[in-house]
Design an enzyme around this catalytic site. Structure first.
Site, PDB file in Angstrom:
ATOM      1  CE  LYS A 127       0.199   0.190 -12.145  1.00  0.00           C
ATOM      2  NZ  LYS A 127      -0.495   1.319 -11.555  1.00  0.00           N
ATOM      3  CE  LYS A 211       7.041   0.337  -9.699  1.00  0.00           C
ATOM      4  NZ  LYS A 211       6.105   1.352  -9.970  1.00  0.00           N
ATOM      5  CE  LYS A 214       0.270   0.885  -3.858  1.00  0.00           C
ATOM      6  NZ  LYS A 214      -0.619   1.827  -3.335  1.00  0.00           N
TER       7      LYS A 214
HETATM    8  P1  TYM Z   1       1.120   5.004  -6.890  1.00  0.00           P
HETATM    9  O1  TYM Z   1      -0.112   4.973  -6.062  1.00  0.00           O
HETATM   10  O2  TYM Z   1       1.522   3.762  -7.604  1.00  0.00           O
HETATM   11  O3  TYM Z   1       2.350   5.444  -6.002  1.00  0.00           O
HETATM   12  C1  TYM Z   1       2.285   6.597  -5.186  1.00  0.00           C
HETATM   13  C2  TYM Z   1       3.610   7.328  -5.200  1.00  0.00           C
HETATM   14  O4  TYM Z   1       4.656   6.466  -4.731  1.00  0.00           O
HETATM   15  C3  TYM Z   1       5.743   6.508  -5.651  1.00  0.00           C
HETATM   16  N1  TYM Z   1       6.434   5.194  -5.638  1.00  0.00           N
HETATM   17  C4  TYM Z   1       7.749   5.053  -5.443  1.00  0.00           C
HETATM   18  N2  TYM Z   1       8.730   5.946  -5.221  1.00  0.00           N
HETATM   19  C5  TYM Z   1       9.980   5.468  -5.045  1.00  0.00           C
HETATM   20  N3  TYM Z   1      10.292   4.142  -5.093  1.00  0.00           N
HETATM   21  C6  TYM Z   1       9.331   3.206  -5.318  1.00  0.00           C
HETATM   22  N4  TYM Z   1       9.635   1.913  -5.338  1.00  0.00           N
HETATM   23  C7  TYM Z   1       7.993   3.660  -5.506  1.00  0.00           C
HETATM   24  N5  TYM Z   1       6.813   3.013  -5.732  1.00  0.00           N
HETATM   25  C8  TYM Z   1       5.868   3.986  -5.820  1.00  0.00           C
HETATM   26  C9  TYM Z   1       5.100   6.783  -6.991  1.00  0.00           C
HETATM   27  O5  TYM Z   1       6.041   7.309  -7.911  1.00  0.00           O
HETATM   28  C10 TYM Z   1       4.036   7.783  -6.619  1.00  0.00           C
HETATM   29  O6  TYM Z   1       4.585   9.088  -6.531  1.00  0.00           O
HETATM   30  N6  TYM Z   1      -0.263   7.407 -11.033  1.00  0.00           N
HETATM   31  C11 TYM Z   1       0.114   7.584  -9.654  1.00  0.00           C
HETATM   32  C12 TYM Z   1      -0.921   8.289  -8.813  1.00  0.00           C
HETATM   33  C13 TYM Z   1      -1.432   9.567  -9.389  1.00  0.00           C
HETATM   34  C14 TYM Z   1      -0.781  10.815  -9.380  1.00  0.00           C
HETATM   35  C15 TYM Z   1      -1.685  11.711  -9.991  1.00  0.00           C
HETATM   36  C16 TYM Z   1       0.489  11.239  -8.931  1.00  0.00           C
HETATM   37  C17 TYM Z   1      -2.646   9.729  -9.979  1.00  0.00           C
HETATM   38  N7  TYM Z   1      -2.792  11.021 -10.340  1.00  0.00           N
HETATM   39  C18 TYM Z   1      -1.342  13.046 -10.179  1.00  0.00           C
HETATM   40  C19 TYM Z   1       0.799  12.581  -9.131  1.00  0.00           C
HETATM   41  C20 TYM Z   1      -0.099  13.459  -9.740  1.00  0.00           C
HETATM   42  C21 TYM Z   1       0.344   6.210  -9.044  1.00  0.00           C
HETATM   43  O7  TYM Z   1      -0.189   5.224  -9.495  1.00  0.00           O
HETATM   44  O8  TYM Z   1       1.072   6.229  -7.905  1.00  0.00           O
END
Ligand code: TYM
Length: 350
Positions: A127, A211, A214
């Site tokens: 990032k 992957k 967004k």
């Molecule tokens: P974020 O907002 O980037 O993504 C949300 C969720 O979507 C999953 N994800 C995917 N799964 C499969 N294939 C993909 N291409 C893909 N892109 C995204 C992510 O793995 C995630 O589960 N750090 C986290 C948010 C967070 C969080 C937490 C999650 C903050 N605190 C506590 C669990 C527990 C994040 O940035 O997800």
């Protein structure tokens, strides 16, 4: 309690997860996270689902939309939760910034986590890009906030996509270290990631080694939850395959074919059919047969969710009611835990 948890933790089991309010959700977010959130709720778990707006601001304003947009993005993600099937009577749905425990516990965990642990996080490197010196300190310490999110509720299980695996390992290390440093065995559970299944790693439709994300500049690389049937069909039609020709009929035939493996994985995650069953059904057939079937399955599954999403989003007062109620219920769980944390750390209290 499962055997991978701190054997001395004896509190209740709880699911926690979150999604950032930065832009539209895509199929990876849905299959990797949101769909699992709903499944766990339906299995009767005690679930806490957060819109992680504190995480969103770790990146520059043009990524999260700036002050004028962050609240509306939060409502959008909350609407997507509800549209996908999260029932706010069964599960808690709220915005992270509305519950103070996240920030307070994150600070304490910043003093428990070690620089070396956080420096190993590969997502920071991805990032921050080449100019890590200019990244915010928040982006660096973001996985520590993530550990606080989970542990402020003593959550034991965390449904996420595979890209979050390393962050979950850090959460476990922090929980374990806190329990040891403050001589409180079993105080925090060691949270277990729930990552299994073909939806855990959805790849770009344009490059099976990257992957779905967004931040990819090409909209053709992803299916957004708001895409209509025509756009979904177009994107699947244009999805990259390879020159090897027809669909393989077993999993060995997927080796070295990341784009095909991704499409088959998506079909499997959407329909619930196993990858083997999908290959058995379509093996030997051309993509001219498989791709329209995949687009149809996707539209059949997503169209009702998209329609509900638009309906819910049209009533922001109702979303705000859900979020306010969720914040109060989340706070009622986290506040007594934070009270215990303060006592363990030894802070002054009159
Ligand atoms: P974020 O907002 O980037 O993504 C949300 C969720 O979507 C999953 N994800 C995917 N799964 C499969 N294939 C993909 N291409 C893909 N892109 C995204 C992510 O793995 C995630 O589960 N750090 C986290 C948010 C967070 C969080 C937490 C999650 C903050 N605190 C506590 C669990 C527990 C994040 O940035 O997800």
């Amino acid at each position: 309690m499962t055997d991978t948890q701190d054997a001395t933790y004896s509190g209740p089991e709880r699911v926690f997860s979150g999604i950032q309010p930065t832009g539209n959700l895509h199929l990876g977010n849905y299959l990797g996270a949101l769909k699992k959130f709903v499944d766990l709720q339906e299995e009767g778990w005690d679930c806490v689902y957060c819109v992680v707006d504190l995480h969103a601001i770790t990146q520059p304003q043009d990524v999260w939309g700036g002050p004028a947009l962050i609240a509306s993005h939060t409502r959008q993600i909350a609407s997507a939760y509800l549209a996908a099937g999260i029932d706010p009577k069964k599960s808690i749905v709220y915005a992270q910034s509305a519950v103070p425990a996240h920030v307070e516990l994150a600070w304490i965990f910043n003093c428990v986590a070690r620089m070396g642990w956080v420096e190993r996080m590969t997502q920071f490197k991805d990032k921050a890009g080449k100019d890590a010196e200019r990244a915010s300190v928040g982006l660096f310490t973001y996985p520590v906030l993530q550990a606080a999110d989970i542990l402020a509720y003593k959550a034991t299980h965390v449904p996420v996509g595979e890209d979050q695996k390393q962050h979950l390992e850090l959460s476990r290390d922090i929980a374990d270290r806190f329990n040891r440093d403050y001589d409180a065995p079993g105080f925090f559970p060691l949270p277990e990631p729930l990552i299994k299944g073909p939806g855990a790693r959805i790849m770009s439709l344009k490059d099976g080694t990257k992957k779905m994300s967004k931040s990819d500049p090409s909209d053709l690389s992803r299916i957004n939850l708001v895409d209509d049937a025509d756009l979904i069909s177009k994107k699947i039609k244009k999805a990259k395959t390879d020159v090897l020709g027809d669909m393989p009929s077993d999993t060995e035939g997927l080796e070295g074919r990341p784009e095909v493996e991704n499409l088959v994985g998506i079909y499997s995650a959407i329909t619930g059919d196993s990858v083997e069953a999908v290959l058995k059904q379509y093996g030997g057939q051309g993509f001219g047969v498989f791709k329209p079937a995949l687009a149809d399955a996707m539209v059949a599954h997503l169209a009702p969710i998209t329609a509900r999403y638009r309906e819910i989003l049209a009533d922001p007062a109702e979303i705000d009611r859900v979020l306010a109620d969720g914040a109060a219920r989340a706070d009622a769980i986290a506040a007594p835990i934070m009270h215990e944390v303060r006592e363990l750390v030894g802070f002054w209290r009159a």
